[in-house]
Design a protein around this motif. Structure first.
Motif, PDB file in Angstrom:
ATOM      1  N   THR A  60       1.099  -1.644   0.238  1.00 34.74           N
ATOM      2  CA  THR A  60       0.239  -0.233   0.130  1.00 34.74           C
ATOM      3  C   THR A  60       0.960   1.358  -0.163  1.00 34.74           C
ATOM      4  N   ILE A  61       2.050   1.489   0.313  1.00 33.08           N
ATOM      5  CA  ILE A  61       3.291   2.150  -0.009  1.00 33.08           C
ATOM      6  C   ILE A  61       4.014   1.854  -0.848  1.00 33.08           C
ATOM      7  N   LEU A  62       4.186   2.825  -1.801  1.00 28.00           N
ATOM      8  CA  LEU A  62       5.144   3.215  -2.863  1.00 28.00           C
ATOM      9  C   LEU A  62       6.353   3.744  -2.899  1.00 28.00           C
ATOM     10  N   ILE A 100       6.628  -1.364  -0.436  1.00 29.39           N
ATOM     11  CA  ILE A 100       7.513  -1.781  -1.464  1.00 29.39           C
ATOM     12  C   ILE A 100       8.505  -0.760  -2.245  1.00 29.39           C
ATOM     13  N   ILE A 101       9.492  -0.833  -2.358  1.00 29.13           N
ATOM     14  CA  ILE A 101      10.703   0.193  -2.840  1.00 29.13           C
ATOM     15  C   ILE A 101      11.190  -0.475  -4.207  1.00 29.13           C
ATOM     16  N   ASN A 125       6.785  -3.267   6.901  1.00 28.30           N
ATOM     17  CA  ASN A 125       7.059  -4.549   6.504  1.00 28.30           C
ATOM     18  C   ASN A 125       7.323  -3.998   4.495  1.00 28.30           C
ATOM     19  N   ALA A 126       8.745  -4.115   4.639  1.00 26.81           N
ATOM     20  CA  ALA A 126       9.428  -2.999   3.634  1.00 26.81           C
ATOM     21  C   ALA A 126       9.987  -4.203   2.357  1.00 26.81           C
ATOM     22  N   ARG A 127      10.043  -4.489   1.084  1.00 26.07           N
ATOM     23  CA  ARG A 127      10.718  -4.954   0.558  1.00 26.07           C
ATOM     24  C   ARG A 127      11.287  -4.209  -0.882  1.00 26.07           C
TER      25      ARG A 127
END
Length: 131
Positions: A60-62, A100-101, A125-127
């Motif tokens: 949900t976060i880009l 996601i990055i 939680n980031a990937r």
């Protein structure tokens, strides 16, 4: 034997009261707007590195990092020191957000890792995204 004839009923102007139906429609509209999750796009589309494995991920976060090491969030570029309050405000909008990055192949690994560590410090939680 009496014969029954057809009786004509005078035509009356009957109107349906649409107010209750409109109330229900507006309540449903408000419900769907309040419960929906909006994904904010970073504003750029970097060329990502290729991956060996593939896993489905619905963030949900880009966040995007381009080759010039600019960090793009919601179609605006930022420096690494400016993104903490922006990511905190996005996290406050949806506390269970995943991120996601999307980093360009030519972006510095240190910048990408700094963004990922910042998100992990904030409990997100980031990937790092790949092609």
């Amino acid at each position: 034997m009496a014969r029954r004839g057809r009786t004509s009923i005078p035509d009356e102007d009957t109107e349906l009261n649409m107010t209750p139906m409109l109330d229900v429609v507006f309540i449903l509209l408000i419900f769907f707007i309040v419960t929906s999750v909006f994904v904010k796009t970073p504003g750029i589309d970097p060329s990502e590195p290729e991956a060996v494995t593939d896993a489905e991920w619905k963030p949900t976060i880009l966040v995007a990092v381009n080759a010039q090491n600019e960090i793009w969030i919601d179609k605006r570029p930022y420096e690494i020191g400016e993104i903490r309050p922006i990511i905190m405000s996005i996290r406050d909008e949806s506390p269970k957000a995943d991120a996601i990055i999307k980093a360009d192949r030519d972006a510095e690994v240190g910048i990408v890792m700094s963004v990922q560590e910042l998100m992990q410090d904030l409990g997100i939680n980031a990937r790092v995204g790949t092609e």
